[in-house]
Design a protein around this motif. Structure first.
Motif, PDB file in Angstrom:
ATOM      1  N   ASP A  68      -2.468  -5.354  -1.441  1.00 50.22           N
ATOM      2  CA  ASP A  68      -3.133  -5.892  -0.231  1.00 50.22           C
ATOM      3  C   ASP A  68      -4.221  -6.902  -0.615  1.00 50.22           C
ATOM      4  OD1 ASP A  68      -4.712  -3.879  -1.326  1.00 50.22           O
ATOM      5  OD2 ASP A  68      -5.244  -2.961   0.592  1.00 50.22           O
ATOM      6  N   GLU A  69      -4.905  -6.623  -1.727  1.00 48.05           N
ATOM      7  CA  GLU A  69      -6.019  -7.506  -2.119  1.00 48.05           C
ATOM      8  C   GLU A  69      -5.554  -8.885  -2.581  1.00 48.05           C
ATOM      9  OE1 GLU A  69      -8.814  -5.560  -4.687  1.00 48.05           O
ATOM     10  OE2 GLU A  69      -9.217  -4.025  -3.173  1.00 48.05           O
ATOM     11  N   LEU A  70      -4.291  -8.945  -2.991  1.00 47.64           N
ATOM     12  CA  LEU A  70      -3.747 -10.241  -3.391  1.00 47.64           C
ATOM     13  C   LEU A  70      -3.644 -11.170  -2.176  1.00 47.64           C
ATOM     14  CD1 LEU A  70      -2.657 -11.439  -6.017  1.00 47.64           C
ATOM     15  CD2 LEU A  70      -0.442 -10.436  -5.495  1.00 47.64           C
ATOM     16  N   PHE A  71      -3.586 -10.565  -1.007  1.00 47.67           N
ATOM     17  CA  PHE A  71      -3.436 -11.341   0.232  1.00 47.67           C
ATOM     18  C   PHE A  71      -4.609 -11.094   1.175  1.00 47.67           C
ATOM     19  CE2 PHE A  71       0.877 -10.706  -1.429  1.00 47.67           C
ATOM     20  CZ  PHE A  71       1.249 -12.035  -1.562  1.00 47.67           C
ATOM     21  N   LEU A 110      -4.426  -1.180   2.512  1.00 50.14           N
ATOM     22  CA  LEU A 110      -3.584  -0.054   2.098  1.00 50.14           C
ATOM     23  C   LEU A 110      -4.520   1.117   1.805  1.00 50.14           C
ATOM     24  CD1 LEU A 110      -1.066  -1.760  -0.340  1.00 50.14           C
ATOM     25  CD2 LEU A 110      -0.447  -0.387   1.650  1.00 50.14           C
ATOM     26  N   PRO A 111      -4.223   2.305   2.350  1.00 52.69           N
ATOM     27  CA  PRO A 111      -5.131   3.429   2.114  1.00 52.69           C
ATOM     28  C   PRO A 111      -5.010   4.004   0.693  1.00 52.69           C
ATOM     29  CG  PRO A 111      -3.865   3.737   4.134  1.00 52.69           C
ATOM     30  CD  PRO A 111      -3.213   2.615   3.374  1.00 52.69           C
ATOM     31  N   TYR A 112      -6.151   4.365   0.162  1.00 50.63           N
ATOM     32  CA  TYR A 112      -6.209   5.020  -1.155  1.00 50.63           C
ATOM     33  C   TYR A 112      -7.254   6.126  -1.108  1.00 50.63           C
ATOM     34  CZ  TYR A 112      -3.892   0.971  -3.328  1.00 50.63           C
ATOM     35  OH  TYR A 112      -3.006  -0.016  -3.688  1.00 50.63           O
ATOM     36  N   ARG A 113      -7.156   7.075  -2.030  1.00 54.11           N
ATOM     37  CA  ARG A 113      -8.252   8.012  -2.281  1.00 54.11           C
ATOM     38  C   ARG A 113      -9.028   7.498  -3.483  1.00 54.11           C
ATOM     39  NH1 ARG A 113      -9.972  11.236   1.477  1.00 54.11           N
ATOM     40  NH2 ARG A 113     -10.549  12.937   0.042  1.00 54.11           N
ATOM     41  N   GLY A 159     -13.006   0.159   0.336  1.00 62.69           N
ATOM     42  CA  GLY A 159     -12.928  -1.230  -0.111  1.00 62.69           C
ATOM     43  C   GLY A 159     -14.283  -1.875  -0.327  1.00 62.69           C
ATOM     44  N   VAL A 160     -15.383  -1.149  -0.098  1.00 65.11           N
ATOM     45  CA  VAL A 160     -16.685  -1.791  -0.341  1.00 65.11           C
ATOM     46  C   VAL A 160     -16.878  -2.001  -1.851  1.00 65.11           C
ATOM     47  CG1 VAL A 160     -17.734  -0.753   1.728  1.00 65.11           C
ATOM     48  CG2 VAL A 160     -18.144   0.292  -0.500  1.00 65.11           C
ATOM     49  N   ALA A 161     -17.682  -2.996  -2.177  1.00 71.90           N
ATOM     50  CA  ALA A 161     -17.881  -3.374  -3.582  1.00 71.90           C
ATOM     51  C   ALA A 161     -18.272  -2.154  -4.416  1.00 71.90           C
ATOM     52  CB  ALA A 161     -18.965  -4.443  -3.667  1.00 71.90           C
ATOM     53  N   GLY A 162     -17.657  -2.031  -5.569  1.00 77.47           N
ATOM     54  CA  GLY A 162     -17.987  -0.934  -6.478  1.00 77.47           C
ATOM     55  C   GLY A 162     -17.023   0.242  -6.362  1.00 77.47           C
ATOM     56  N   GLU A 163     -16.360   0.380  -5.215  1.00 79.02           N
ATOM     57  CA  GLU A 163     -15.385   1.475  -5.090  1.00 79.02           C
ATOM     58  C   GLU A 163     -14.094   1.104  -5.819  1.00 79.02           C
ATOM     59  OE1 GLU A 163     -16.481   3.281  -0.678  1.00 79.02           O
ATOM     60  OE2 GLU A 163     -14.459   2.534  -1.051  1.00 79.02           O
TER      61      GLU A 163
END
Ligand code: FAD
Ligand code: UDP
Length: 386
Positions: free
Chosen positions: A248-251, A258-261, A318-322
């Motif tokens: 997802d971050e590529l676009f 996209l959900p992640y833990r 998705g915040v910076a550092g995660e």
């Protein structure tokens, strides 16, 4: 200048880089972190204890090819990894096995249940807890309830924010009930740790004349993927690109994330020889963290002090550092993943490889094999530039 570009220097990217370089290609590896190794990265902490910065990694495989491949770059500290669960203060072996059975039931009952389990499934078999719960015999279901309640339910709620029934059954199936007296966490023939650590192993893999590694570089600042072409620093790039980051971050997450833990790792050093006497203790009925790892017991390091890490799971935002660690397998997420993947249909030179880019729950060995498979395909279909 370069024949191939690889984005990400974890297992997937490092194996792929080495393979393409050995085929004569000149390879550029771009890694956004300040180091190579991806989530396998390890380093000595300020007390000299070798720690895994992104959680404990134990190499295990039944695939000789994966073991042989990594053995080109490291020797091994071989050991049989064991895990115990802390259940109301009592430490019991996980996966739940016949030894665990004898620790939680009195002798006569455990003997009877052991016979039953062996008759029902066969000695040496591996039975997912969700299957065990459906068994017709009420006594077997009683064991299943014990295992479900004391080992799976609370740990899974912490790790995934969902119950074992709500998540993909393959996830809890990774830790089946073992109809054997084997206390090891994994039963595969090859298991252990790279003797001088993972980082040293990946350094050896990437140390090759045709490989250029740039760390601290987010590939999106150098590469853009258009509908039908790839640009490197603004100029068309015709070679293969292997992407191992989140798709997802590529676009720019244009269809939503996209959900992640994710996980927070809290490290603590103790000026004492030993903290818990075990490499990993899972907290399956209490605490907010899932497990505590004591690194010395994984690596075999001898030192007067000891360092542990506690893992606190949470939903990746998705915040910076995660960091996104675990993809969450379900139909809706797979559909979203496919939508992103379709954006690459006009650029067949771009390949997705790895836990993030393929949105799959891969272990290290599977990742090595996937990287070998992909690079073999690339080598057989594309010539090296003269
Ligand atoms: P990663 O290691 O995530 O590497 C991807 C790399 O790409 C990262 O370094 C990232 O920084 C980089 N990247 C992403 N986007 C960009 C960008 N835009 N530009 C540049 N670089 C980028 N497996 C086992 O076999 N045994 C274990 O015991 C085990 N324990 C684990 C414990 C935890 C807590 C976790 C999370 C995983 C564990 N695994 C284990 C799985 C193992 O970590 C993975 O199989 C392996 O790391 C996957 O490698 P990868 O290269 O696909 O991904
Ligand atoms: N699990 C559990 N209790 C345990 C060990 C595992 O509930 O004591 C469940 C949990 O849902 C976990 C899954 O089984 O996410 C897979 O465990 P594994 O150890 O394979 O996960 P890893 O840490 O390797 O990703």
């Amino acid at each position: 200048m370069f024949d191939s570009i690889i984005i990400g220097a974890g297992v997937a990217g490092s194996v792929a880089a080495r393979e393409l370089a050995e085929s004569g290609r000149s390879v550029l590896v771009l890694e956004q972190r300040g180091h190579i190794g991806g989530n396998c990265y390890d380093e000595p902490d300020e007390h000299g204890i070798l720690v895994h910065r992104y959680g404990p990694h134990i190499f295990h495989t039944k695939e000789q090819r994966a073991y042989d491949y990594l053995s080109r770059f490291t020797e091994w500290h071989a050991f049989g990894h064991e895990v115990v669960a802390n259940v109301h203060g009592k430490l019991i072996p996980v996966p739940f096995n016949l030894n665990t059975l004898h620790m939680v039931y009195d002798e006569a009952k455990a003997d009877e249940l052991e016979k039953k389990l062996i008759e029902a499934f066969g000695e040496g078999s591996r039975v997912p807890v969700l299957k065990l719960r459906e068994h017709e015999d009420p006594q077997i279901r009683e064991i299943a309830e014990f295992v479900y309640e004391n080992i799976f339910l609370h740990y899974t709620m912490k790790q995934w924010g969902q119950t074992p029934e709500e998540i993909d059954p393959a996830v809890t199936g990774r830790v089946p009930v073992l109809i054997s007296h084997d206390n090891r966490y994994f039963q595969e023939p090859y298991q252990g740790m790279p003797l001088r650590g993972y980082t040293a192993m990946f350094e050896a893999m990437l140390d090759y004349p045709k490989i250029t590694v740039l760390t601290g570089v987010d590939a999106r600042t150098r590469i853009s993927i258009r509908e039908k072409e790839v640009l490197l620093d603004g100029a068309p790039f015709a070679g293969e690109v292997i992407y191992t980051g989140p798709l997802d971050e590529l676009f720019d997450c244009r269809f939503g994330r996209l959900p992640y833990r994710s996980l927070r790792f809290d490290f603590e050093y103790f000026d004492q020889e030993d903290f818990q006497g075990h490499s990993v203790v899972n907290y399956t009925v209490s605490e907010d963290f899932t497990r505590i790892t004591e690194f010395k017991y994984l690596t075999g390091q001898k030192a007067p002090g000891t360092t542990i890490v506690r893992e606190y799971p949470f939903a990746y935002t998705g915040v910076a550092g995660e960091i996104p660690y675990y993809s969450i397998a379900n139909d809706a997420n797979q559909a979203l993943y496919e939508r992103y993947r379709s954006l690459l249909s006009g650029v067949p030179q771009v390949h997705l490889l790895g836990r993030l880019a393929e949105y799959k729950y891969y272990n290290i060995d599977a990742m090595v094999l996937k990287a070998l498979e992909l690079t073999e395909k690339i080598k057989s279909t594309r010539e090296v530039r003269e």
